[in-house]
Scaffold this active site. Structure first.
Site, PDB file in Angstrom:
ATOM      1  N   LYS A 145       7.784   9.894  -7.943  1.00  0.00           N
ATOM      2  CA  LYS A 145       7.341   8.454  -7.572  1.00  0.00           C
ATOM      3  C   LYS A 145       6.227   8.141  -8.414  1.00  0.00           C
ATOM      4  O   LYS A 145       5.188   9.143  -8.548  1.00  0.00           O
ATOM      5  CB  LYS A 145       6.926   8.628  -6.446  1.00  0.00           C
ATOM      6  N   GLY A 161       6.906  -0.382   1.659  1.00  0.00           N
ATOM      7  CA  GLY A 161       5.659   0.349   2.341  1.00  0.00           C
ATOM      8  C   GLY A 161       4.993  -0.332   3.170  1.00  0.00           C
ATOM      9  O   GLY A 161       5.355  -0.777   4.359  1.00  0.00           O
ATOM     10  N   ARG A 162       3.864  -1.348   2.976  1.00  0.00           N
ATOM     11  CA  ARG A 162       2.946  -2.120   3.834  1.00  0.00           C
ATOM     12  C   ARG A 162       3.862  -2.853   4.642  1.00  0.00           C
ATOM     13  O   ARG A 162       3.251  -3.082   5.976  1.00  0.00           O
ATOM     14  CB  ARG A 162       1.930  -2.720   2.989  1.00  0.00           C
ATOM     15  N   CYS A 222      -0.505   8.407  -7.103  1.00  0.00           N
ATOM     16  CA  CYS A 222      -1.925   8.516  -6.157  1.00  0.00           C
ATOM     17  C   CYS A 222      -3.139   8.437  -7.177  1.00  0.00           C
ATOM     18  O   CYS A 222      -3.136   9.297  -8.052  1.00  0.00           O
ATOM     19  CB  CYS A 222      -2.087   9.645  -5.292  1.00  0.00           C
ATOM     20  N   PRO A 240       6.444   6.568   1.026  1.00  0.00           N
ATOM     21  CA  PRO A 240       5.414   7.265   1.710  1.00  0.00           C
ATOM     22  C   PRO A 240       4.163   6.833   1.724  1.00  0.00           C
ATOM     23  O   PRO A 240       3.459   6.186   0.910  1.00  0.00           O
ATOM     24  CB  PRO A 240       5.496   8.610   0.509  1.00  0.00           C
ATOM     25  N   MET A 241       3.373   7.100   2.997  1.00  0.00           N
ATOM     26  CA  MET A 241       2.121   6.563   3.287  1.00  0.00           C
ATOM     27  C   MET A 241       1.309   7.203   4.034  1.00  0.00           C
ATOM     28  O   MET A 241       1.602   7.686   5.340  1.00  0.00           O
ATOM     29  CB  MET A 241       2.194   4.951   4.026  1.00  0.00           C
TER      30      MET A 241
HETATM   31  C1  LIG Z   1      -1.870   3.430   3.569  1.00  0.00           C
HETATM   32  C2  LIG Z   1      -1.077   4.049   2.386  1.00  0.00           C
HETATM   33  C3  LIG Z   1      -0.887   5.021   2.109  1.00  0.00           C
HETATM   34  C4  LIG Z   1      -0.224   5.462   1.132  1.00  0.00           C
HETATM   35  N1  LIG Z   1      -0.084   6.598   0.791  1.00  0.00           N
HETATM   36  C5  LIG Z   1       0.927   7.214  -0.369  1.00  0.00           C
HETATM   37  C6  LIG Z   1       1.418   8.451  -0.244  1.00  0.00           C
HETATM   38  O1  LIG Z   1       0.942   9.307   0.461  1.00  0.00           O
HETATM   39  N2  LIG Z   1       2.112   8.759  -1.305  1.00  0.00           N
HETATM   40  C7  LIG Z   1       2.552   7.832  -2.131  1.00  0.00           C
HETATM   41  O2  LIG Z   1       3.292   8.311  -3.211  1.00  0.00           O
HETATM   42  N3  LIG Z   1       2.299   6.440  -2.302  1.00  0.00           N
HETATM   43  C8  LIG Z   1       1.409   6.181  -1.094  1.00  0.00           C
HETATM   44  N4  LIG Z   1       1.231   4.872  -1.064  1.00  0.00           N
HETATM   45  C9  LIG Z   1       1.695   3.738  -1.765  1.00  0.00           C
HETATM   46  C10 LIG Z   1       3.180   3.348  -1.344  1.00  0.00           C
HETATM   47  O3  LIG Z   1       4.009   4.475  -1.324  1.00  0.00           O
HETATM   48  C11 LIG Z   1       3.536   2.183  -1.943  1.00  0.00           C
HETATM   49  O4  LIG Z   1       3.899   2.551  -3.350  1.00  0.00           O
HETATM   50  C12 LIG Z   1       2.661   0.865  -2.477  1.00  0.00           C
HETATM   51  O5  LIG Z   1       2.151   0.653  -1.108  1.00  0.00           O
HETATM   52  C13 LIG Z   1       3.418  -0.160  -2.962  1.00  0.00           C
HETATM   53  O6  LIG Z   1       4.423  -0.422  -2.004  1.00  0.00           O
HETATM   54  P1  LIG Z   1       4.323  -1.566  -1.071  1.00  0.00           P
HETATM   55  O7  LIG Z   1       3.945  -3.068  -1.739  1.00  0.00           O
HETATM   56  O8  LIG Z   1       5.832  -1.838  -0.414  1.00  0.00           O
HETATM   57  O9  LIG Z   1       3.474  -1.151  -0.113  1.00  0.00           O
HETATM   58  C14 LIG Z   1       0.410   4.474  -0.034  1.00  0.00           C
HETATM   59  C15 LIG Z   1       0.082   3.090   0.411  1.00  0.00           C
HETATM   60  C16 LIG Z   1      -0.801   2.649   1.536  1.00  0.00           C
HETATM   61  C17 LIG Z   1      -0.898   1.356   1.859  1.00  0.00           C
END
Ligand SMILES: Cc1cc2nc3c(=O)[nH]c(=O)nc-3n(C[C@H](O)[C@H](O)[C@H](O)COP(=O)(O)O)c2cc1C
Length: 339
Positions: free
Chosen positions: A141, A228-229, A101, A16-17
Site C-alpha cells: 500500500k 477508510g474514513r 504512513c 487499514p486504520m
Molecule cells: C485514523 C486513521 C488511521 C490510519 N491508519 C493506517 C494504517 O495503519 N495503515 C495504512 O496503510 N493506512 C492507514 N491510514 C490511511 C488509510 O488506510 C487510507 O489510506 C486513508 O484514510 C485514505 O482513504 P480514505 O479517504 O478512504 O479515508 C489511516 C487513516 C486514518 C484516518
C-alpha cells in the site's frame, strides 16, 4: 478481483486504520457483507522482532473475517521477512507492506512512506517479504510519492509487481500532504496503466459515497476500491458501495435501531478483546461515529466520552437510554445523563 489465489469478492477493501480496524470493526464490516478483504492496522516488524507482548496481542484475525491480511511496517528487509513469516504462521492470510504512513515516528526510521524516497530499499523489502512467505500473497500500500512533484508510485509499482507483489493499493495523495487537499485519482489511473496487466490495482482516497466509488473505477480503471474514513461509524456504506458497483443500485442506509445495535455489538467485541478498562476508553473514540447526524448525537457523545462512563454496563445503559429516548421523543432534543 483476485489477489493471487484469493478471490476478493466484492472488490471493496476496508482500508487499514490504526486504532480502528482491529478485530471488532473488521468482523462487523464482514458481517454486514460489503467487504472482500480486511486488513489489520499497521504493525511494527521491529516490535515483532523484539517479541513485544503488546504487539503480539495485535494478531487478532480469525476465520470469520477471511480473508484477512496483516499490514507490517519496517525498513529492514530481514526484519520484515521474519515478521511476515511469524504473522503468516499465526494465520494471517496475506501480508500487506505499509509504504504510506507519514507520521514521524514511522517515517523517521525509513519505514512507511519514507521507503518511497529510497526505491532500492523499498524493492529490497518487497523482495525479502515475498521470498519469506512463498505460499501467502504479499501486497503493498503506497502513497502517490513522498513529496510533490515526485510521483514514485508508478515506477515502484512496476518493480513491486516484478518482485512478486500480488496487488498494489494507491492512496492518491503524497505523504507530505498527510490528509490535506484531495486525492489525485489520475495517479491511480497511471499506476493501472503501468501494471494493470501484471497485478490488480486498488484505488484509495476520498471515497465517501457509492457514486464516488463508481466514479473512481470509471476514471481510473482500478480493479478494486479501498475505503477508510467514510466507513467509520458507517460500515453499511461498504455494502452500498459493493451493491452499486455490481448492480448500479443500492439500498437505504441503516435505521437508528440498526446503528444502536451495531454500536452495542462493537462495544461488546471491543471490551471482550481489550478488557473493559481499555475497551471502554477506546470506545470513546469509536462509538460517537455511529451517532453522527442523529438527533441528540452531541449529548450522546458527551456521555460516552465522559470520564464518568467507565464500564461496558454503563456504555450499554447509555445506549439503551438513548434508544428509549429516541423512540419516545423522535427528533426532539432531550437530556441524556450518565447512568
Ligand atoms: C485514523 C486513521 C488511521 C490510519 N491508519 C493506517 C494504517 O495503519 N495503515 C495504512 O496503510 N493506512 C492507514 N491510514 C490511511 C488509510 O488506510 C487510507 O489510506 C486513508 O484514510 C485514505 O482513504 P480514505 O479517504 O478512504 O479515508 C489511516 C487513516 C486514518 C484516518
Amino acid at each position: 478481483m483476485r489477489i493471487d489465489t484469493i478471490d476478493i469478492v466484492p472488490n471493496v477493501i476496508l482500508a487499514p486504520m490504526a486504532g480502528i480496524t482491529a478485530h471488532p470493526f473488521r468482523v462487523i464490516c464482514k458481517q454486514l457483507g460489503g467487504v472482500g478483504l480486511v486488513v489489520t492496522e499497521l504493525i511494527s516488524s521491529m516490535a515483532i522482532h523484539y517479541k513485544n507482548e503488546k504487539t503480539f496481542g495485535m494478531f487478532d484475525w480469525s476465520a470469520d473475517e477471511y480473508p484477512s491480511f496483516c499490514q507490517l511496517f519496517g525498513a529492514d528487509p530481514q526484519v520484515m521477512a521474519e515478521a511476515a513469516r511469524i504473522v503468516c504462521d499465526a494465520g494471517a492470510d496475506g501480508v500487506d507492506i505499509n509504504m504510506g504512513c507519514w507520521v514521524p515516528k514511522v517515517a523517521k526510521t525509513g519505514a512507511g512512506a519514507a521507503l518511497l524516497k529510497d526505491i532500492c530499499q523499498a524493492e529490497a523489502v518487497v523482495d525479502a517479504v515475498v521470498k519469506a512467505v512463498p505460499h501467502k500473497p504479499v501486497t503493498v500500500k503506497v502513497r502517490a510519492g513522498f513529496d510533490q512533484p515526485h510521483i514514485t508510485a508508478i515506477k515502484f509499482a512496476k518493480s513491486a509487481a516484478q518482485l512478486g507483489a500480488k496487488s498494489i493499493a494507491v492512496h492518491a495523495r503524497f505523504a507530505s500532504q498527510g490528509f490535506s487537499g484531495t486525492a489525485d485519482w489520475s495517479i491511480i489511473a497511471r499506476v493501472k496503466d503501468e501494471v494493470g496487466d501484471l497485478i490488480p490495482v486498488v484505488g484509495n482516497g476520498d471515497i465517501e459515497t457509492p457514486e464516488d466509488a463508481a466514479r473512481m473505477v470509471r476514471e481510473t480503471g482500478c480493479d478494486g476500491v479501498m475505503v477508510g474514513r467514510a466507513a467509520l461509524g458507517n460500515p453499511w456504506l461498504l455494502k452500498q458501495i459493493a451493491d452499486y458497483l455490481a448492480t448500479g443500485t443500492y439500498g437505504p442506509g441503516p435505521s437508528i435501531e440498526e446503528r444502536f445495535a451495531i454500536a452495542r455489538q462493537h462495544a461488546r467485541l471491543q471490551c471482550a478483546q481489550q478488557g473493559e478498562n481499555i475497551g471502554v476508553r477506546e470506545l470513546r473514540g469509536l462509538l460517537p461515529h455511529y451517532f453522527k447526524g442523529i438527533p441528540g448525537a452531541t449529548r450522546l457523545r458527551g456521555v460516552i466520552t465522559s470520564g464518568e462512563t467507565r464500564t461496558l454496563a454503563q456504555v450499554e445503559a447509555t445506549l439503551d437510554q438513548a434508544m428509549e429516548w429516541h423512540e419516545t421523543l423522535g427528533d426532539k432534543e432531550s437530556e441524556i445523563v450518565a447512568p
